[in-house]
Design a protein around this motif. Structure first.
Motif, PDB file in Angstrom:
ATOM      1  N   TRP A 213     103.069  99.137  73.843  1.00 44.11           N
ATOM      2  CA  TRP A 213     101.942  98.139  73.722  1.00 44.11           C
ATOM      3  C   TRP A 213     101.824  97.523  72.499  1.00 44.11           C
ATOM      4  O   TRP A 213     101.403  96.302  72.643  1.00 44.11           O
ATOM      5  CB  TRP A 213     100.771  99.042  73.793  1.00 44.11           C
TER       6      TRP A 213
ATOM      7  N   ASP B 289      97.758  94.395  81.023  1.00 42.44           N
ATOM      8  CA  ASP B 289      96.383  94.423  81.188  1.00 42.44           C
ATOM      9  C   ASP B 289      96.119  95.779  81.715  1.00 42.44           C
ATOM     10  O   ASP B 289      94.959  96.634  81.367  1.00 42.44           O
ATOM     11  CB  ASP B 289      95.749  93.492  82.351  1.00 42.44           C
TER      12      ASP B 289
ATOM     13  N   TYR C 259      97.458  98.649  81.357  1.00 44.22           N
ATOM     14  CA  TYR C 259      97.514 100.031  80.198  1.00 44.22           C
ATOM     15  C   TYR C 259      96.867  99.829  78.800  1.00 44.22           C
ATOM     16  O   TYR C 259      97.016 100.571  77.994  1.00 44.22           O
ATOM     17  CB  TYR C 259      98.990 100.042  79.966  1.00 44.22           C
ATOM     18  N   ASP C 260      96.516  98.455  78.782  1.00 43.87           N
ATOM     19  CA  ASP C 260      95.845  98.296  77.651  1.00 43.87           C
ATOM     20  C   ASP C 260      94.839  99.202  76.859  1.00 43.87           C
ATOM     21  O   ASP C 260      94.691  99.860  76.055  1.00 43.87           O
ATOM     22  CB  ASP C 260      94.961  96.938  77.482  1.00 43.87           C
ATOM     23  N   TYR C 261      93.972  99.646  77.969  1.00 46.72           N
ATOM     24  CA  TYR C 261      92.981 100.949  77.561  1.00 46.72           C
ATOM     25  C   TYR C 261      93.512 102.068  77.011  1.00 46.72           C
ATOM     26  O   TYR C 261      93.012 102.689  76.192  1.00 46.72           O
ATOM     27  CB  TYR C 261      91.979 100.865  78.627  1.00 46.72           C
TER      28      TYR C 261
ATOM     29  N   ASN D   4      96.110 101.449  73.562  1.00 51.93           N
ATOM     30  CA  ASN D   4      95.604 101.170  72.186  1.00 51.93           C
ATOM     31  C   ASN D   4      95.202 102.356  71.425  1.00 51.93           C
ATOM     32  O   ASN D   4      94.460 103.221  72.171  1.00 51.93           O
ATOM     33  CB  ASN D   4      94.458 100.312  72.321  1.00 51.93           C
TER      34      ASN D   4
ATOM     35  N   GLY E  59      89.794  95.897  71.490  1.00 49.55           N
ATOM     36  CA  GLY E  59      88.858  96.365  72.805  1.00 49.55           C
ATOM     37  C   GLY E  59      88.731  97.753  72.754  1.00 49.55           C
ATOM     38  O   GLY E  59      89.226  98.611  71.797  1.00 49.55           O
ATOM     39  N   ALA E  60      88.458  97.931  74.052  1.00 53.45           N
ATOM     40  CA  ALA E  60      88.085  99.491  74.322  1.00 53.45           C
ATOM     41  C   ALA E  60      89.377 100.237  74.605  1.00 53.45           C
ATOM     42  O   ALA E  60      90.446  99.709  74.707  1.00 53.45           O
ATOM     43  CB  ALA E  60      87.431  99.605  75.724  1.00 53.45           C
ATOM     44  N   ARG E  61      88.981 101.501  74.198  1.00 52.58           N
ATOM     45  CA  ARG E  61      90.268 102.743  74.356  1.00 52.58           C
ATOM     46  C   ARG E  61      89.900 103.713  74.926  1.00 52.58           C
ATOM     47  O   ARG E  61      88.678 104.578  74.664  1.00 52.58           O
ATOM     48  CB  ARG E  61      90.740 102.791  72.614  1.00 52.58           C
ATOM     49  N   LEU E  62      91.036 104.534  75.246  1.00 48.38           N
ATOM     50  CA  LEU E  62      90.818 106.019  75.738  1.00 48.38           C
ATOM     51  C   LEU E  62      90.553 106.861  74.461  1.00 48.38           C
ATOM     52  O   LEU E  62      91.343 106.679  73.377  1.00 48.38           O
ATOM     53  CB  LEU E  62      92.253 106.255  76.423  1.00 48.38           C
TER      54      LEU E  62
END
Ligand code: FE2
Length: 441
Positions: free
Chosen positions: A57, A76, A78-80, A83, A90-93
């Motif tokens: 990523w 797109d 896997y981005d959340y 990160n 942006g938002a993150r797990l």
């Protein structure tokens, strides 16, 4: 009009470095079972699948995206999840949830790695002369970032494998035990007259933003211990009530002792009255002359206070400042920087000191050594531009600096000016103790 591209030799060199580092991350996971890829026993220990995904990523988000590299649907999707801490991206797990998700599968993550690799190579082939130096700059950061995560992988898998009940535990690697040596005498103090010196990275080689700028600083004379604190020395602290004496501890450290019921370094275990330690090659009897490892800043600090109060020859002992440490590494180290101690040796465990009279040993690739210094910007510090400003600068708050590299640091990732940093309670990294002291008037 002909397009100007990056010179072929330069491109080849960068591509080779990229391929070598990317392949190493996959290779180091080869001994794992499918379950071991997914586990996150505590928040700060990420599962290996996430490590493999996040490092990919990083190239997609910080190298391909800003330079117009090819995008895929997985970028797109896997981005959340992948990160880590880039709030501007942006938002993150939440960090502690990385072991809770079953998708993407490990095979999907491995395919994502291949996709990112192919797209980075495409970009390297096609980049125009105007953007080639920016590509080179960002790729270097991505490669160094991946090497940091390779070190993290070893610390994380050590912790993950340690969770299994003792009879079921499986070692990560099968490594021969080191030859034991006779106990050394007390560590000698090595003198430095200090002076007005320069600190930070110099020259044209690569470094993190936090190693800059080179700056002058007056260092008063000091002494530094010729080797790291051994398990024998730390065991004396344990046996003589070090963990039971609040007078030795900073308040936050004492809270950790009480809350976690700390009584020894992480991975020390008592089995039927005998002390053992958990290593990446399994359980082994505590080898007393090896450096004490997996201690927090608080344990290192309390040990120094105890040593100073208990032994005349250690009166005034404390942890070194990061600039004392850096000067000693530059001027007084016994082993070359290309020492065998780093990850490249594949020992995966800190080696016993080999003393050289008058010089300081174990300064390169034995253990990260806690310093007394808070992690702060050097005067005139300028963070990397853009989202990568979040890489180092925002953590300059309530953490301590560690120096020295460790037995799981890739050799070509390390310099004497390297500034590692962790919160003071951290124990799962390969951390050890070096003593120093000021000169008495
Ligand atoms: Fe990262």
């Amino acid at each position: 009009m002909a397009t100007v591209t990056m010179p072929f030799s330069r491109r080849t060199l960068i591509a080779e470095s990229f391929r070598r580092v990317r392949a190493a991350s996959v290779d180091m996971c080869a001994p794992l079972t499918p379950e071991e890829y997914r586990l996150q026993p505590v928040e700060e220990v990420s599962p290996p699948w996430w490590n493999l995904g996040h490092t990919s990523w990083f190239f997609a988000r910080n190298v391909l995206a800003p330079l117009g590299g090819r995008r895929t649907a997985e970028d797109d999707a896997y981005d959340y999840l992948l990160n880590s801490y880039y709030a501007s991206l942006g938002a993150r797990l939440p960090r502690g949830k990385r072991g809770s998700v079953s998708r993407p599968t490990t095979n999907e993550i491995l395919r994502y790695r291949q996709s990112v690799d192919a797209r980075v190579e495409e970009l390297l082939e096609s980049i125009d002369g105007q953007h080639s130096s920016e590509l080179e700059r960002l790729l270097a950061i991505g490669i160094q970032h991946e090497q940091q995560h390779q070190e993290l992988f070893y610390t994380e898998i050590k912790y993950i494998l340690a969770q299994n009940p003792r009879p079921l535990r499986r070692a990560y690697a099968n490594l021969p035990p080191e030859q034991q040596v006779a106990p050394p005498g007390p560590a000698a103090w090595i003198f430095s007259d200090g002076g007005l010196l320069e600190f930070g990275h110099r020259g044209s080689g690569w470094c993190w933003d936090n190693e800059l700028p080179l700056h002058p600083y007056y260092l008063p004379p000091f002494e530094i211990a010729e080797r790291l604190v051994t398990c024998r020395e730390f065991l004396a602290f344990v046996r003589e009530g070090g963990y039971a004496n609040p007078l030795l501890w900073l308040d936050n450290g004492w809270r950790e002792v009480e809350a976690q019921r700390l009584a020894a370094p992480l991975y020390w275990e008592n089995v039927d009255g005998t002390r053992w330690i958990w290593t990446l090659s399994g359980m082994k009897p505590l080898a007393l002359e090896e450096p004490a490892c997996h201690v927090s800043f608080y344990e290192a600090d309390a040990f120094a206070r105890w040593k100073s109060a208990t032994f005349d020859e250690y009166r005034g002992a404390r942890l070194p400042s990061e600039r004392e440490w850096e000067h000693a590494a530059q001027a007084l180290a016994s082993e070359p920087l290309a020492s065998e101690a780093f990850l490249d040796s594949q020992r995966l465990h800190p080696a016993i000191a080999r003393a050289t009279p008058g010089l300081v040993s174990q300064m390169n690739g034995a253990l990260w050594q806690w310093t007394s210094s808070y992690y702060e910007p050097y005067p005139g510090y300028r963070p990397f531009p853009g989202a990568l400003a979040e890489y180092n600068g925002k953590f300059m708050d309530n953490q301590r600096v560690l120096r020295g590299g460790s037995c799981v640091t890739p050799r070509d990732h390390y310099r004497h000016t390297y500034r590692n940093f962790w919160p003071a309670p951290t124990r799962f990294q390969f951390t050890g103790i070096r003593l120093a002291r000021s000169l008495e008037d």
